[in-house]
Scaffold this motif. Structure first.
Motif, PDB file in Angstrom:
ATOM      1  N   TYR A  29       0.754  -1.053   0.269  1.00  0.00           N
ATOM      2  CA  TYR A  29      -0.016  -0.097   0.011  1.00  0.00           C
ATOM      3  C   TYR A  29       0.881   1.087   0.027  1.00  0.00           C
ATOM      4  O   TYR A  29       0.369   2.255  -0.637  1.00  0.00           O
ATOM      5  N   LEU A  33       0.898   4.286  -2.988  1.00  0.00           N
ATOM      6  CA  LEU A  33       0.582   5.416  -2.424  1.00  0.00           C
ATOM      7  C   LEU A  33       1.836   6.453  -2.902  1.00  0.00           C
ATOM      8  O   LEU A  33       1.574   7.439  -3.457  1.00  0.00           O
ATOM      9  N   GLN A  36       1.909   7.179  -6.831  1.00  0.00           N
ATOM     10  CA  GLN A  36       0.770   8.012  -7.371  1.00  0.00           C
ATOM     11  C   GLN A  36       1.637   9.430  -7.335  1.00  0.00           C
ATOM     12  O   GLN A  36       0.962  10.383  -8.234  1.00  0.00           O
TER      13      GLN A  36
END
Length: 65
Positions: A29, A33, A36
């Motif tokens: 995760y 993140l 991005q």
């Protein structure tokens, strides 16, 4: 002699738990993140800075040789 010793106070030792790795799901995760907002090269730079590892160890050896 400290206060605890002078007063005869005994403090039970508490167990210490050390975790060296975050759970796999959290690591994935976190990487998603970061992807991005940044490119892989920049993420690698951040990770190397935090872990105190050289980004390009081979280039450093050549540079200092």
């Amino acid at each position: 002699m400290n206060f605890t010793d002078r007063m005869g106070i005994e403090v039970p030792e508490s167990p210490i738990t050390v975790r060296y790795e975050a759970p796999t799901g959290f690591r994935i995760y976190l990487l998603q993140l970061m992807l991005q907002y940044e490119k892989l090269k920049k993420i690698r730079s951040y990770i190397c800075f935090v872990t105190k590892e050289a980004e390009e160890p081979i280039l450093l050896i050549i540079y200092f040789a």
